[in-house]
Design an enzyme around this catalytic site. Sequence first.
Site, PDB file in Angstrom:
ATOM      1  CE  LYS A  25      -2.128   2.863   3.492  1.00  0.00           C
ATOM      2  NZ  LYS A  25      -0.953   3.597   4.195  1.00  0.00           N
ATOM      3  CG  ASN A  26       3.109   2.745   3.320  1.00  0.00           C
ATOM      4  OD1 ASN A  26       1.706   3.132   3.336  1.00  0.00           O
ATOM      5  ND2 ASN A  26       3.697   2.413   4.303  1.00  0.00           N
ATOM      6  NE  ARG A  95       1.153  12.217   5.461  1.00  0.00           N
ATOM      7  CZ  ARG A  95       1.763  13.307   6.087  1.00  0.00           C
ATOM      8  NH1 ARG A  95       0.748  14.361   6.622  1.00  0.00           N
ATOM      9  NH2 ARG A  95       3.071  13.437   5.854  1.00  0.00           N
ATOM     10  CG  ASP A 119      -3.820   6.014   9.237  1.00  0.00           C
ATOM     11  OD1 ASP A 119      -4.797   6.029   8.450  1.00  0.00           O
ATOM     12  OD2 ASP A 119      -2.952   5.219   8.828  1.00  0.00           O
ATOM     13  CG  ASP A 308       3.236   1.315   9.467  1.00  0.00           C
ATOM     14  OD1 ASP A 308       2.210   2.130   8.770  1.00  0.00           O
ATOM     15  OD2 ASP A 308       4.474   1.797   9.463  1.00  0.00           O
ATOM     16  CB  VAL A 330       8.394   6.274  13.623  1.00  0.00           C
ATOM     17  CG1 VAL A 330       8.235   7.127  12.303  1.00  0.00           C
ATOM     18  CG2 VAL A 330       9.454   5.363  13.752  1.00  0.00           C
TER      19      VAL A 330
HETATM   20  C1  UD1 Z   1       5.029   6.708   5.680  1.00  0.00           C
HETATM   21  C2  UD1 Z   1       4.068   5.443   5.741  1.00  0.00           C
HETATM   22  C3  UD1 Z   1       3.610   5.028   7.064  1.00  0.00           C
HETATM   23  C4  UD1 Z   1       4.945   4.770   7.778  1.00  0.00           C
HETATM   24  C5  UD1 Z   1       5.787   6.127   7.957  1.00  0.00           C
HETATM   25  C6  UD1 Z   1       7.255   5.563   8.703  1.00  0.00           C
HETATM   26  C7  UD1 Z   1       2.861   5.954   3.565  1.00  0.00           C
HETATM   27  C8  UD1 Z   1       1.702   6.258   3.120  1.00  0.00           C
HETATM   28  N1  UD1 Z   1       2.942   5.994   5.114  1.00  0.00           N
HETATM   29  O1  UD1 Z   1       4.178   7.748   6.257  1.00  0.00           O
HETATM   30  O2  UD1 Z   1       2.858   3.817   6.888  1.00  0.00           O
HETATM   31  O3  UD1 Z   1       4.579   4.631   9.298  1.00  0.00           O
HETATM   32  O4  UD1 Z   1       6.259   6.049   6.564  1.00  0.00           O
HETATM   33  O5  UD1 Z   1       7.846   4.695   8.005  1.00  0.00           O
HETATM   34  O6  UD1 Z   1       3.989   5.552   2.893  1.00  0.00           O
HETATM   35  N2  UD1 Z   1       7.616  14.512   9.638  1.00  0.00           N
HETATM   36  C9  UD1 Z   1       7.715  15.936  10.010  1.00  0.00           C
HETATM   37  N3  UD1 Z   1       7.533  16.971   8.756  1.00  0.00           N
HETATM   38  C10 UD1 Z   1       7.446  16.500   7.662  1.00  0.00           C
HETATM   39  C11 UD1 Z   1       7.227  14.965   7.271  1.00  0.00           C
HETATM   40  C12 UD1 Z   1       7.354  14.070   8.496  1.00  0.00           C
HETATM   41  O7  UD1 Z   1       7.928  16.429  11.148  1.00  0.00           O
HETATM   42  O8  UD1 Z   1       7.060  17.413   6.690  1.00  0.00           O
HETATM   43  C13 UD1 Z   1       7.862  13.670  10.873  1.00  0.00           C
HETATM   44  C14 UD1 Z   1       6.558  12.938  11.100  1.00  0.00           C
HETATM   45  O9  UD1 Z   1       5.656  13.496  11.822  1.00  0.00           O
HETATM   46  C15 UD1 Z   1       7.091  11.740  11.699  1.00  0.00           C
HETATM   47  C16 UD1 Z   1       8.304  11.425  11.199  1.00  0.00           C
HETATM   48  O10 UD1 Z   1       8.780  12.673  10.469  1.00  0.00           O
HETATM   49  O11 UD1 Z   1       7.284  12.041  13.079  1.00  0.00           O
HETATM   50  C17 UD1 Z   1       8.224  10.193  10.099  1.00  0.00           C
HETATM   51  O12 UD1 Z   1       7.162  10.435   9.168  1.00  0.00           O
HETATM   52  P1  UD1 Z   1       7.200   9.941   7.732  1.00  0.00           P
HETATM   53  O13 UD1 Z   1       8.299   9.117   7.434  1.00  0.00           O
HETATM   54  O14 UD1 Z   1       7.316  11.221   6.823  1.00  0.00           O
HETATM   55  O15 UD1 Z   1       5.911   9.222   7.566  1.00  0.00           O
HETATM   56  P2  UD1 Z   1       5.023   9.380   6.275  1.00  0.00           P
HETATM   57  O16 UD1 Z   1       5.574   9.337   4.865  1.00  0.00           O
HETATM   58  O17 UD1 Z   1       3.766  10.128   6.350  1.00  0.00           O
END
Ligand code: UD1
Length: 436
Positions: A25-26, A95, A119, A308, A330
């Site tokens: 899915k990701n 997202r 989520d 996850d 995370v």
């Molecule tokens: C993706 C996955 C999710 C997984 C996560 C970490 C998808 C659709 N989702 O989420 O299932 O749990 O990676 O492996 O692929 N952050 C910031 N600023 C930003 C972006 C992120 O502070 O602009 C922080 C987030 O709040 C979090 C951390 O970085 O604490 C990691 O987030 P991120 O790796 O970006 O997660 P997603 O890409 O949203």
Amino acid sequence: MSDEEVWLIEPSGPLRGDVVVRGSKNGVSKHMVAAMLGTGESIIGNAPEVGEVGITASMLRALGITVEIDDSEIRIEQGPRIEPRVPAEYTGLNRIPILMLGPLLHLAGEAFVPLVGGDPIGRRPIDFHVAALRDMGAEVEIQEGGVYAKAKRLNGTRLELPYPSVGATETILMSAVLAEGKTVLKNAAMEPEVVELALFLQRMGARIELSPDRRIVIEGVERLHGAQTWLAGDRIEAFSYLAAGLVTGGEVRVHGCPQDRLVTAITTLARMGARFEINDEYLCATAPPEGLRAAAVQTDTHPGFMTDWQTPLMVLFTQSHGMSVLHETVFENRLVYVPALQAMGCEIEVFDQCLGGPACRYHDSNAKHSAVVRGVSQLKGADVRLPDIRAGFSAVLAAAVADGPSTLRGVHHIERGYHRPFEQFKTLGLDIQRRG
Ligand code: UD1
């Protein structure tokens, strides 16, 4: 599927059988966005039937991209005219819109995307995405209801992420591949789904170098072409079904997910006493006759224990002997699903301290990001509303070992991220019915 659909689950003993997991899915939705960038058709194979694919396909079509889905194959091709705005009706669904900013800037010179959803875990900020695009020369404005960006051409630059964010790394990859000059990204995410996306972009003609120490170097090219790929199996689903077998005292053979995507998960479960059979066809885990042991686990970036995976693990903890500890590092708010499990009799307490591992980014915050779980608990069936995808799957696991029937509401969350979960659970022998 409507919000009103519910699943009725009767505990029905050990879950046994075979599950074939499809592409992740990701991974799939990001590949769909990347395919926008190529002139000519791209074909994504082994795609899962998950809600995310349908949502992403509709968004792409609204932008003028042709998307055809035939079971596990997705074909994507640029249309003659690109509409730079993702319609407001997609606000808060997932997202993906934020990842479309870079590609839309390349195709249309401007972009508007509604503010992201996903989520309810953590604040899910987008500051890294916005800062990177600004550094690459885009004007980015946070407006009422969304993000507007404008750029004649993006420029390569030197970037360093404050945290190795998966989404921000993907935004930078998809923006830098067609930018003018070289982009050097430090502290990039190296999750398997990110690397898979980089490989797909490379097939499309991108010049990407994955260097040691979380460094990615991207040399912008003038154009990309279509490409074909076959997605690797979903490591979240694979882990979830292994946990389903273990928690019910059964045995689920998981096909389709490479072992290297699960290496830390396998070792964690083995430390708890699980016995593995691993070959080139499948992975399979069984609990020993005396049951599983408690453990202390900390979530982390890849190749650490994936965040996850912690929701199914939490249910497994409730059925393992002793006190287990989980430290989520995370996302600050990923334990939001705990009340749903508590309602089913799971004995879980959450704390704002860093338990079960070294201090993390949230050590001096109020974020309840550690949990202590008592096992073995007798769980009870309940009527619960699911707050998100992962919580949903865990509630099914809890219902499968509970005393008495359960009613799960908001099951569309599960179908957003898992491939045909209702049918898979039925095949494994769970007494599950749909109502609504
Ligand atoms: C993706 C996955 C999710 C997984 C996560 C970490 C998808 C659709 N989702 O989420 O299932 O749990 O990676 O492996 O692929 N952050 C910031 N600023 C930003 C972006 C992120 O502070 O602009 C922080 C987030 O709040 C979090 C951390 O970085 O604490 C990691 O987030 P991120 O790796 O970006 O997660 P997603 O890409 O949203």
